[in-house]
Design a protein around this motif. Structure first.
Motif, short mmCIF file in Angstrom:
data_model
loop_
_atom_site.label_atom_id
_atom_site.label_comp_id
_atom_site.label_asym_id
_atom_site.label_seq_id
_atom_site.Cartn_x
_atom_site.Cartn_y
_atom_site.Cartn_z
N GLU A 22 7.90 -3.35 13.02
CA GLU A 22 9.05 -2.53 12.65
C GLU A 22 9.40 -2.58 11.16
O GLU A 22 10.46 -2.12 10.75
N TYR A 23 8.50 -3.14 10.36
CA TYR A 23 8.70 -3.07 8.91
C TYR A 23 7.33 -3.07 8.24
O TYR A 23 6.33 -3.49 8.82
N ARG A 24 7.29 -2.56 7.01
CA ARG A 24 6.04 -2.47 6.26
C ARG A 24 5.63 -3.85 5.71
O ARG A 24 6.47 -4.74 5.62
N ASN A 25 4.38 -3.95 5.29
CA ASN A 25 3.99 -5.19 4.62
C ASN A 25 4.72 -5.26 3.27
O ASN A 25 5.32 -4.28 2.82
N TYR A 26 4.68 -6.42 2.65
CA TYR A 26 5.44 -6.66 1.43
C TYR A 26 5.17 -5.60 0.36
O TYR A 26 6.09 -5.03 -0.21
N LYS A 27 3.90 -5.35 0.09
CA LYS A 27 3.53 -4.41 -0.97
C LYS A 27 4.08 -3.01 -0.69
O LYS A 27 4.66 -2.36 -1.59
N ASN A 28 3.91 -2.52 0.52
CA ASN A 28 4.38 -1.17 0.86
C ASN A 28 5.90 -1.10 0.92
O ASN A 28 6.48 -0.07 0.57
N GLN A 29 6.55 -2.17 1.36
CA GLN A 29 8.02 -2.18 1.39
C GLN A 29 8.56 -2.17 -0.03
O GLN A 29 9.47 -1.42 -0.35
N ARG A 30 7.97 -2.97 -0.90
CA ARG A 30 8.42 -3.05 -2.30
C ARG A 30 8.21 -1.71 -3.02
O ARG A 30 9.01 -1.32 -3.86
N LYS A 31 7.11 -1.02 -2.69
CA LYS A 31 6.80 0.26 -3.32
C LYS A 31 7.92 1.29 -3.07
O LYS A 31 8.15 2.17 -3.90
N LEU A 32 8.63 1.16 -1.96
CA LEU A 32 9.72 2.10 -1.65
C LEU A 32 10.82 2.07 -2.71
O LEU A 32 11.51 3.07 -2.93
N LEU A 33 10.98 0.96 -3.38
CA LEU A 33 12.05 0.83 -4.38
C LEU A 33 11.89 1.82 -5.53
O LEU A 33 12.86 2.14 -6.21
#
Length: 176
Positions: A22-33
């Motif tokens: 239910e959440y992206r990996n660190y790199k993909n989650q951070r890229k959303l910023l």
């Protein structure tokens, strides 16, 4: 605290609050910023540590709550409600979010939490596309505020979420 440190604390809270699917990996989650439509609201304790967050998106016709989480040690104390109210006050646009079908007690409590804030549980079938490689889509329901989505509005919302949040391009078809 730097933005990086704040993000790291949000991601740590995400990891303890949600199944990995239910959440992206660190790199993909951070890229959303770097996407101007995506943003984080946080609550911090007196030591400046993130104890709760809401991750949301702002689109032309609606806003979307992707994640909301409160540190496990302080859940039930009203912080999640405060974050949702803060998010709801920031815009007059309608708001949508995804929830699991309310089949067990925890799922029903989550739905009731949002209903107390004025959200309506939708009736249309919806599958959240996978956020990670090799993980299947997740059957969910859409809740909306301030009113229940019509079939056509549901399709518009689904199309935007699939295209903009999940990077999935598909022909939509409504089903109940």
């Amino acid at each position: 605290m730097t933005q990086q440190e704040k993000f790291d604390q949000v991601f740590d809270l995400m990891k303890v609050s949600f199944p990995e699917s239910e959440y992206r990996n660190y790199k993909n989650q951070r890229k959303l910023l770097s996407d101007p439509r995506y943003y984080l609201l946080t609550e911090e304790n007196n030591q400046g540590e993130v104890i709760a967050f809401l991750a949301g998106w702002e689109f032309a016709d609606f806003r979307y709550v992707e994640n909301i989480a409160v540190s496990p040690s302080i859940r039930g104390g009203g912080i999640g409600k405060q974050l949702m109210n803060r998010f709801m006050r920031q815009s007059t646009l309608p708001i949508v979010l995804e929830v699991e079908d309310p089949k067990d007690d925890l799922q029903r409590r989550r739905v009731r939490f949002y209903e107390r804030l004025g959200f309506c549980l939708g009736e249309y079938k919806y599958v959240q596309p996978p956020l990670r490689e090799g993980i299947p889509g997740l059957p969910l329901r859409i809740m909306s505020y301030p009113e229940k989505l019509t079939a056509s509005k549901f399709e518009q919302v689904k199309d935007v979420l699939y295209r903009e949040v999940y990077n999935v391009h598909q022909v939509s078809n409504s089903s109940k």
